[in-house]
Design a protein around this motif. Structure first.
Motif, PDB file in Angstrom:
ATOM      1  N   ASP A  23      -1.083  -0.007  -2.533  1.00  0.00           N
ATOM      2  CA  ASP A  23      -0.600   0.292  -1.177  1.00  0.00           C
ATOM      3  C   ASP A  23       0.656   1.155  -1.255  1.00  0.00           C
ATOM      4  OD1 ASP A  23      -0.034   0.397   1.495  1.00  0.00           O
ATOM      5  OD2 ASP A  23      -0.135  -1.776   1.820  1.00  0.00           O
ATOM      6  N   GLU A  24       0.500   2.410  -0.935  1.00  0.00           N
ATOM      7  CA  GLU A  24       1.612   3.365  -0.887  1.00  0.00           C
ATOM      8  C   GLU A  24       2.456   3.359  -2.161  1.00  0.00           C
ATOM      9  OE1 GLU A  24       3.652   3.965   2.720  1.00  0.00           O
ATOM     10  OE2 GLU A  24       2.077   3.049   3.928  1.00  0.00           O
ATOM     11  N   THR A  66      -3.179  -1.583   5.603  1.00  0.00           N
ATOM     12  CA  THR A  66      -2.610  -2.680   4.807  1.00  0.00           C
ATOM     13  C   THR A  66      -3.302  -4.003   5.142  1.00  0.00           C
ATOM     14  OG1 THR A  66      -0.482  -1.570   4.590  1.00  0.00           O
ATOM     15  CG2 THR A  66      -0.474  -3.948   4.310  1.00  0.00           C
TER      16      THR A  66
HETATM   17 MG    MG Z   1       0.528  -0.098   5.576  1.00  0.00          MG
END
Ligand code: MG
Ligand code: ADP
Length: 260
Positions: free
Chosen positions: A174-175, A41
């Protein structure tokens, strides 16, 4: 399309990103995996202008874009999706799409009568575009729903939809699959593949679900302890001893480790 060279992001003495180098090829869906705390991240944020890198460089199409603010990158078509801002949760899904910064004339026109007509025409165009996006994402039935009432997965689709309101070229996710049910995960996956194939979007996505990664991503880049550990096809990566060790090192409580 994107080249990251020896990127560092330190927090005090802690090296969250510790000399990461990688390339993201245009037209591909690149996966970024790694144990929790690997710096994924942070790396995204340093590329997307959310965090200023401590050192190192990021290039886009050969041009140094290191440390440029998000709005500059946005104009170049580099986007990182974010959760829907709190203040937008009471707006409808369609309105959330229409709020994506565009090229509205607004006060630029001196004559209010002309301005009003101009704004009305632009609003109509924006609205049509928003409806096209909703149709593409197969969530037209949610157009008038308040964004705050959407399920986690539907919010992810809306985030993806927001990138379609501008001319995105590369999107960092991100995810996007985190906490999303299977059915909706399939819809999100389909939307990513179609955006890639039909609209030429390049993606780089952090994901924990190895099945999802295997279905969508080639290549897959593995990060551990702030560095790039390996790169290859999902199959190669899942057989790679160093990668398995990196995951096992963080304990089996880690979901991706358990899957890998
Ligand atoms: Mg992360
Ligand atoms: P990942 O996304 O791979 O799980 P992160 O990039 O979120 O990892 O975090 C990498 C490491 O950096 C973690 O140990 C995390 O605690 C630390 N970290 C992230 N952001 C900050 C911050 N703003 N301040 C201090 N440490 C941070």
């Amino acid at each position: 399309m994107i080249r990251v060279e020896n990127l560092h992001k330190h927090f005090g003495g802690f090296r969250a990103v510790d000399g990461a180098s990688l390339e993201i090829a245009e037209g591909k869906i690149t996966g970024l995996i790694g144990p929790n705390g690997a710096g994924k991240t942070t790396l995204f944020n340093a590329i997307a202008g959310v965090l200023e890198p401590t050192s190192g460089h990021v290039f886009m199409d050969g041009e140094d874009i290191t440390g440029l603010p998000p709005h500059d990158l946005f104009h170049r078509g580099l986007l990182r999706t974010f959760q829907i801002a709190h203040e937008f949760s009471s707006l409808s899904v369609r309105e959330n799409l229409m709020m994506v910064p565009g090229h509205q004339s607004g006060e630029a026109l001196w004559n209010t009568w002309f301005a009003r007509r101009q704004i009305a025409a632009e609003e109509k165009a924006l609205r049509d575009q928003a409806d096209e996006v909703l149709d593409f994402l197969t969530i037209s039935h949610l157009a008038d729903e308040r964004a705050g009432n959407l399920s986690g997965g539907q919010k992810k689709l809306l985030e993806l939809g927001r990138t379609m309101m501008v001319d995105a070229r590369i999107v960092f996710l991100d995810e996007v699959g985190a906490g999303v049910n299977r059915t909706l995960l399939g819809t999100i996956g389909d939307a990513i593949v179609r955006l890639n194939q039909e609209r030429g979007y390049t993606f780089c996505m952090i994901e924990h679900d190895m099945d999802f990664i295997k279905r969508l991503c080639d290549p897959v880049i593995v990060m551990a302890e702030g560095k790039v550990l390996a790169e290859g096809s999902a199959e190669d990566i899942m057989r790679n001893e160093q990668v398995i060790e990196a995951y096992l090192g963080t304990g089996l409580k880690n979901k991706a480790g358990a899957n890998a």
